[in-house]
Scaffold this motif. Structure first.
Motif, PDB file in Angstrom:
ATOM      1  N   ILE A   1      -0.915   5.420   6.806  1.00 31.98           N
ATOM      2  CA  ILE A   1      -1.574   4.233   7.358  1.00 31.98           C
ATOM      3  C   ILE A   1      -2.790   3.868   6.506  1.00 31.98           C
ATOM      4  N   TYR A   2      -3.033   2.553   6.380  1.00 32.81           N
ATOM      5  CA  TYR A   2      -4.326   2.056   5.912  1.00 32.81           C
ATOM      6  C   TYR A   2      -4.823   1.063   6.954  1.00 32.81           C
ATOM      7  N   ALA A   3      -6.067   1.261   7.395  1.00 31.76           N
ATOM      8  CA  ALA A   3      -6.671   0.345   8.359  1.00 31.76           C
ATOM      9  C   ALA A   3      -8.086   0.024   7.906  1.00 31.76           C
TER      10      ALA A   3
ATOM     11  N   ILE B   1      -7.361   6.208   2.018  1.00 28.85           N
ATOM     12  CA  ILE B   1      -8.719   5.686   1.879  1.00 28.85           C
ATOM     13  C   ILE B   1      -8.982   5.461   0.390  1.00 28.85           C
ATOM     14  N   PRO B   2      -8.765   4.222  -0.085  1.00 35.36           N
ATOM     15  CA  PRO B   2      -8.913   3.962  -1.527  1.00 35.36           C
ATOM     16  C   PRO B   2     -10.204   3.207  -1.878  1.00 35.36           C
ATOM     17  N   LEU B   3     -10.753   3.524  -3.036  1.00 31.90           N
ATOM     18  CA  LEU B   3     -11.836   2.753  -3.643  1.00 31.90           C
ATOM     19  C   LEU B   3     -11.476   2.533  -5.106  1.00 31.90           C
TER      20      LEU B   3
ATOM     21  N   LYS C   1     -14.261   5.346   7.405  1.00 34.76           N
ATOM     22  CA  LYS C   1     -12.840   5.564   7.732  1.00 34.76           C
ATOM     23  C   LYS C   1     -12.449   7.030   7.542  1.00 34.76           C
ATOM     24  N   LEU C   2     -13.140   7.714   6.632  1.00 35.36           N
ATOM     25  CA  LEU C   2     -12.869   9.138   6.433  1.00 35.36           C
ATOM     26  C   LEU C   2     -13.130   9.913   7.718  1.00 35.36           C
TER      27      LEU C   2
ATOM     28  N   ILE D   1      -5.625  10.755   2.358  1.00 31.07           N
ATOM     29  CA  ILE D   1      -5.433  10.695   0.907  1.00 31.07           C
ATOM     30  C   ILE D   1      -6.582   9.848   0.393  1.00 31.07           C
ATOM     31  N   PHE D   2      -7.549  10.497  -0.219  1.00 29.99           N
ATOM     32  CA  PHE D   2      -8.787   9.840  -0.631  1.00 29.99           C
ATOM     33  C   PHE D   2      -8.677   9.474  -2.108  1.00 29.99           C
TER      34      PHE D   2
END
Length: 248
Positions: A79-81, A150-152, A163-164, A175-176
């Motif tokens: 999931i990405y939120a 959790i992407p940057l 979100k972390l 998955i950071f």
């Protein structure tokens, strides 16, 4: 976040007169403060080193109550939120990665149109976009997934995405895709996987090899870390004691 440093690192400002003027204003604000409260250790140490030394307190952005938690049953779903913006570039991830267990996306932002194009051009149906949902709805949705992405796109000094903590406190490993203090927390405490920004080959390798055994370890670590480190009540009591002690 550290302003204007974060804006410069994101490419919104260059190291010119506007940045220097904003940095001067920031220095005045810090120097008139009696106490410093920051969301990461990097922020607090940066202020100590570059602006002023003051009593400081690490205050994470935690949820006051967590009503829904994952039950530890593995399904491989991702999931990405959150914000669909330049700093996350979910469209690039969808364009470059495979999602054997499925990938579901919630949120809105400037990258939305690119995301829709990326989803429509895939040859599979593994990626779904659901739009915006309320925090109450999201709290019920989160535990249905094995991992939270959790992407940057770039490493932003001092930034630790809330979100972390939202995911980990619900027993959802992460998955950071980023660096800095957030990546260090995930690696040190075994809360999931860490990938360098833009390293789609490594991200793909992780996604196609997600398995129940490793997930169980990450899941247990999230529960232990959450119990030990992510108590809103304990943190708030410590903050009150910090302020009261300084006022005595």
């Amino acid at each position: 976040d550290l302003w204007p440093l974060s804006a410069k690192e994101m490419g919104a400002l260059n190291d010119g007169i506007v940045y220097r003027a904003m940095n001067f204003m920031a220095s005045i604000i810090y120097k008139t403060a009696d106490l410093i409260i920051g969301q990461s250790n990097e922020i607090l140490s940066y202020i100590d080193k570059n602006y002023i030394i003051r009593p400081n307190f690490l205050y994470r952005n935690l949820q006051a109550t967590i009503e829904n938690k994952a039950d530890g049953r593995f399904n491989g779903k991702l999931i990405y939120a959150g914000l669909l913006g330049h700093a996350q570039k979910i469209s690039d991830i969808v364009q470059n990665c495979q999602f054997p267990g499925g990938f579901e996306i919630y949120g809105n932002g400037g990258d939305l149109e690119n995301l829709k194009i990326a989803i429509n051009t895939r040859i599979d149906n593994k990626v779904m976009y659901h739009g915006m949902v309320s925090p109450a709805e999201l709290s019920k949705i989160y535990p249905n997934f094995s991992y939270s992405l959790i992407p940057l796109t770039v490493r932003i000094y001092g930034a630790v995405p809330s979100k972390l903590f939202d995911a980990v406190s619900r027993g959802v490993p992460v998955i950071f895709m980023g660096g800095g203090e957030g990546a260090e927390l995930v690696s040190k405490h075994g809360l999931g996987y860490v990938v360098d920004p833009g390293n789609f080959d490594k991200l793909n390798e992780i996604l196609v090899n997600i398995n129940e055994e490793t997930y169980k370890d990450h899941y247990s670590n999230c529960l232990e870390f959450s119990k030990r480190e992510l108590s809103f009540k304990s943190q708030f009591e410590s903050l009150k004691n910090f302020i009261d002690t300084d006022n005595e």
